[in-house]
Design a protein around this motif. Structure first.
Motif, PDB file in Angstrom:
ATOM      1  N   PRO A 224       0.814  -1.213   0.000  1.00 24.51           N
ATOM      2  CA  PRO A 224       0.000   0.000   0.000  1.00 24.51           C
ATOM      3  C   PRO A 224       0.848   1.264   0.000  1.00 24.51           C
ATOM      4  N   GLY A 225       0.438   2.222  -0.813  1.00 24.75           N
ATOM      5  CA  GLY A 225       1.163   3.473  -0.948  1.00 24.75           C
ATOM      6  C   GLY A 225       2.105   3.506  -2.130  1.00 24.75           C
ATOM      7  N   THR A 226       2.302   2.360  -2.800  1.00 25.42           N
ATOM      8  CA  THR A 226       3.190   2.332  -3.958  1.00 25.42           C
ATOM      9  C   THR A 226       2.530   3.020  -5.149  1.00 25.42           C
ATOM     10  N   VAL A 227       1.310   2.633  -5.449  1.00 24.73           N
ATOM     11  CA  VAL A 227       0.460   3.322  -6.424  1.00 24.73           C
ATOM     12  C   VAL A 227      -0.936   3.379  -5.815  1.00 24.73           C
ATOM     13  N   PRO A 228      -1.775   4.313  -6.258  1.00 21.71           N
ATOM     14  CA  PRO A 228      -3.129   4.373  -5.689  1.00 21.71           C
ATOM     15  C   PRO A 228      -3.995   3.229  -6.206  1.00 21.71           C
ATOM     16  N   LEU A 257      -0.475  -9.227 -21.550  1.00 22.35           N
ATOM     17  CA  LEU A 257      -0.378  -8.519 -20.278  1.00 22.35           C
ATOM     18  C   LEU A 257      -1.634  -7.691 -20.109  1.00 22.35           C
ATOM     19  N   GLU A 258      -2.214  -7.727 -18.907  1.00 21.16           N
ATOM     20  CA  GLU A 258      -3.294  -6.807 -18.575  1.00 21.16           C
ATOM     21  C   GLU A 258      -3.011  -6.189 -17.210  1.00 21.16           C
ATOM     22  N   ILE A 259      -3.341  -4.915 -17.088  1.00 17.77           N
ATOM     23  CA  ILE A 259      -3.069  -4.147 -15.872  1.00 17.77           C
ATOM     24  C   ILE A 259      -4.401  -3.601 -15.366  1.00 17.77           C
ATOM     25  N   ALA A 260      -4.716  -3.877 -14.106  1.00 17.67           N
ATOM     26  CA  ALA A 260      -5.997  -3.473 -13.530  1.00 17.67           C
ATOM     27  C   ALA A 260      -5.793  -2.758 -12.202  1.00 17.67           C
ATOM     28  N   GLU A 261      -6.800  -1.987 -11.822  1.00 21.24           N
ATOM     29  CA  GLU A 261      -6.903  -1.398 -10.480  1.00 21.24           C
ATOM     30  C   GLU A 261      -5.904  -0.269 -10.213  1.00 21.24           C
ATOM     31  N   PHE A 262      -5.335   0.322 -11.273  1.00 19.54           N
ATOM     32  CA  PHE A 262      -4.556   1.546 -11.083  1.00 19.54           C
ATOM     33  C   PHE A 262      -5.534   2.711 -11.046  1.00 19.54           C
ATOM     34  N   GLN A 263      -5.595   3.406  -9.925  1.00 15.56           N
ATOM     35  CA  GLN A 263      -6.511   4.531  -9.796  1.00 15.56           C
ATOM     36  C   GLN A 263      -5.816   5.829 -10.190  1.00 15.56           C
ATOM     37  N   SER A 264      -6.572   6.728 -10.769  1.00 16.17           N
ATOM     38  CA  SER A 264      -5.997   7.927 -11.387  1.00 16.17           C
ATOM     39  C   SER A 264      -5.550   8.977 -10.388  1.00 16.17           C
ATOM     40  N   ARG A 265      -6.044   8.884  -9.152  1.00 16.23           N
ATOM     41  CA  ARG A 265      -5.715   9.896  -8.157  1.00 16.23           C
ATOM     42  C   ARG A 265      -5.404   9.232  -6.821  1.00 16.23           C
ATOM     43  N   TRP A 266      -4.601   9.948  -6.013  1.00 13.43           N
ATOM     44  CA  TRP A 266      -4.401   9.548  -4.618  1.00 13.43           C
ATOM     45  C   TRP A 266      -5.569  10.121  -3.831  1.00 13.43           C
TER      46      TRP A 266
END
Length: 293
Positions: A224-228, A257-266
């Protein structure tokens, strides 16, 4: 140019596709979202990958107001766009390209994984996630669609989509918030788990052997805290851990490759988030898919 995929297929779907090694797809549909940050994050990640890799993304789906509803309501509401995503994935695989896909939420993988398994039945599905995402509707305490993805993609319950995945293909990496029914699948050997900790990359290499690999990255696998990301589960991977794992995976044939759950804001600071550090950690794998990046 960004191509938006809808129903019916656009004219570009019938034309010869540029000779690129990979197809970048940005999924913007709403699937089990509790806030809009995942949809926006998929777009931001897609834009950053397009610039890094020199790819023109196709966009599937349209952002909508989150429902925060039970799994069956979410699935029915998302069905049309999930079907579009599955068709886009299948076209990419039929062309012999490697799919790179950004998803707002893991639940969208209920459409992508069966297509990958259909075209690459020998591939290891390497599932980086703090959770095992392999409950059934009957035993899910939360009723959250994202927790039912792997079993749904494997046809263990009726999604109304394809169910070509075999759970024996799946290698869970970094999972540490595991429900009892999911633990039973791990204990029985139905699912294989590579837990976080020392020598992760080496243990992962042993688990996948020489098989081709398809990688799903849920950003909550990271500390937690690495990316939102929406879920915060302590004891996760560092970006260095992730980079070492990508280096190990890149020694095998990479089929997607698929990337999920990266949120755009903190959310706490309400500041925009950059995907650059995460993409840097993925470069060993991305360089295998798109040589020269």
């Amino acid at each position: 140019m960004t191509q938006h995929i809808g129903t019916p297929p656009t004219q570009d779907d019938t034309q010869p596709h540029p000779a690129k090694p990979a197809q970048l797809t940005v999924f913007q549909g709403r699937v089990a979202d509790r806030n809009p940050l995942g949809m926006a994050g998929a777009q931001r990640m897609g834009q950053a990958l397009a610039q890094r890799l020199g790819l023109s993304p196709q966009v599937v789906g349209t952002p909508r107001t989150p429902l925060a509803a039970p799994w069956d309501v979410e699935l029915n509401a998302a069905r049309q766009e999930l079907e579009e995503l599955a068709r886009a994935m299948e076209r990419t695989l039929q062309r012999g390209q490697v799919p790179i896909t950004t998803l707002g939420r893991c639940a969208a993988a209920i459409a992508t994984l069966p297509m990958v398994a259909r075209h690459h039945p020998d591939a290891a599905i390497v599932w980086f996630d703090a959770h095992a995402d392999s409950n059934l509707p009957a035993n899910s305490a939360s009723g959250y669609l994202g927790g039912l993805v792997l079993t749904g993609a494997a046809g263990l319950w009726d999604t109304g989509l394809s169910g070509d995945l075999r759970l024996a293909q799946v290698v869970l990496v970094g999972a540490r918030d595991i429900d009892p029914a999911e633990q039973a699948l791990i204990d029985s050997g139905t699912l294989r788990l590579v837990p976080p900790g020392k020598d992760l990359a080496q243990r992962l290499a042993t688990a996948i052997g020489q098989r081709p690999v398809y990688i799903h990255l849920d950003c909550d696998v990271l500390e937690p805290g690495t990316v939102p990301t929406e879920y915060l589960v302590p004891g996760g991977l560092t970006l260095a851990d992730l980079g070492e794992a990508m280096t190990a995976l890149a020694k095998n044939a990479v089929v997607g490759l698929e990337i999920a759950e990266f949120q755009s804001r903190w959310p706490e600071a309400n500041t925009e988030a950059s995907p650059d550090a995460l993409i840097d950690a993925l470069l060993p794998l991305l360089s295998k898919i798109c040589p020269g990046v």
